[in-house]
Write an enzyme that holds these catalytic residues in place. Structure first.
Site: not given
Length: 409
Positions: A20, A135
């Site tokens: 990824d 986040h």
């Protein structure tokens, strides 16, 4: 007291188990490289090293939903395919069988740092953690972040922070003063404290000072009669030192010389802002001019007062506004507010009972964490102020590391 460093090697375990490109930058080297850099610079050895603990699920619940915490707990038993499928439900996140453990360590490291600062074990600190947290949301991971470490620490600190107290002496009940016999013993050497009014005000100030030292309150404001300011300051200094303060910062504005009995032994840093006098008879005794312009005041505070305060790392700061001190109200408030950080929030401000309600109100608000008032229109520092500042930095620089940085031009 110094600086804490919180870390745990287990936080290097989580890694991406599939391809990824978006997530591969969140790797163990983000942590190990930072730690190695601290070691190479000799900084790790100078810190109080703390091993991170896991945040409890109850502590995580200060910010995150029980369902989200339970979901993350379940990732410990998932295989790679299941972890990849769950990760795909969030934005730029990957899960690993050790993610739950390490995310709890990351949040727990922040909580340990809060505890270390609030208890006075250290002045400040650094937590090296992964996964990051800023986040993450109440019930969702996002941007490599799992638990919102800073938000959890902030809520935890709000529950455990000593309540600030900012009170005018007249607002403190008489029974909250220091014991009468003890008070008379402290006041006996000072003729200015023979009046009942001055003695009562001193007792309330000392009671507030005791609360700050005992961490029952974090800061305070006390008013004493103008003729008794110098004597009250002397008693406050001696009392702090007698009760075990190792580093006491005093910023005295006005004609307030260091008390004759105050030893120049490194336990007290005494900064006197007054008139035109420029002197540094020792590294712990400094007299500086009272700047008349906004630029001069800011230069004095930022290039001299704060470097000395941070270098000294005081247990407590006393800010004293003596009779006819000449410092404009917004500047006095900003000075007190800025000294909270190097003193770990422990600041006692002594003012005259005759001070304006505007000054005492603004000081109380600043000690309670509200922004200081505007300094008004900017005017540059005068040549005289800059010469005095550069002279003092030159005199003190060899003995104070933070003054060895580039001087203002």
């Amino acid at each position: 007291m110094g600086t804490a460093l919180v870390y745990h090697e287990d936080m290097t375990v989580p890694r991406l188990l599939w391809d990824d490109p978006e997530c591969e930058i969140e790797c163990p080297e983000r942590l190990t490289t930072a730690l190695e850099s601290l070691r190479q610079r000799g900084l790790e050895q100078r810190c109080l090293r703390l091993v991170a603990r896991e945040a409890s699920e109850e502590e995580l619940g200060l910010v995150h939903s029980p369902e989200y915490v339970a979901l993350l707990r379940g990732t410990q038993s998932l295989d790679t395919d299941a972890l990849r499928e769950l990760s795909a439900q969030y934005d730029a996140v990957y899960f690993h069988p050790s993610t739950f453990h390490c995310a709890r360590l990351a949040a727990g490291a922040a909580l340990q740092l809060v505890d270390a600062v609030l208890t006075g074990a250290v002045h400040n600190g650094l937590a090296l953690v992964r996964p990051p947290g800023h986040h993450s949301q109440r019930a969702a991971a996002s941007g490599f972040c799992v638990f919102n470490n800073v938000a959890v620490a902030a809520q935890y600190a709000k529950q455990n922070l000593p309540a600030p107290l900012a009170l005018d002496a007249a607002a403190v009940r008489q029974e909250e003063a220091a014991p009468w016999g003890e008070l008379q013993a402290w006041a006996r050497p000072h003729a200015a404290l023979t009046q009942a009014e001055a003695l009562a005000a001193l007792g309330k100030a000392l009671r507030l000072l005791d609360g700050i030292q005992a961490r029952q309150v974090s800061s305070g404001l006390a008013a004493v009669p103008a003729p008794a300011v110098a004597a009250s300051l002397d008693v406050a200094l001696q009392r702090c030192l007698s009760q075990g303060a190792q580093r006491l910062l005093c910023v005295a504005v006005g004609q307030l010389d260091p008390p004759p009995a105050l030893a120049d032994d490194g336990r007290t840093l005494y900064l006197n802002i007054r008139g035109e006098e420029v002197a540094a008879p020792s590294m712990f005794r400094v007299s500086m001019p009272l700047p008349r312009t906004t630029g001069g005041f800011l230069s004095c505070v930022l290039a001299l007062v704060l470097p000395l305060a941070y270098g000294f790392q005081p247990d407590l700061a006393l800010v004293v506004l003596g009779p006819a001190h000449g410092l404009q109200d917004p500047r006095a408030v900003l000075l007190a507010a800025l000294l909270q950080a190097p003193a770990g929030g422990r600041v006692l401000v002594l003012v005259e009972e005759e001070s304006t309600p505007q000054l005492t109100g603004a000081l109380a608000q600043a000690l309670l964490g509200e922004p200081p008032p505007s300094l008004g229109a900017f005017s540059p520092a005068s040549p005289e102020d800059m010469r005095a500042l550069l002279y003092l930095r030159g005199q003190l620089g060899p003995r104070w590391e933070l003054l060895q940085l580039a001087a203002p031009q």
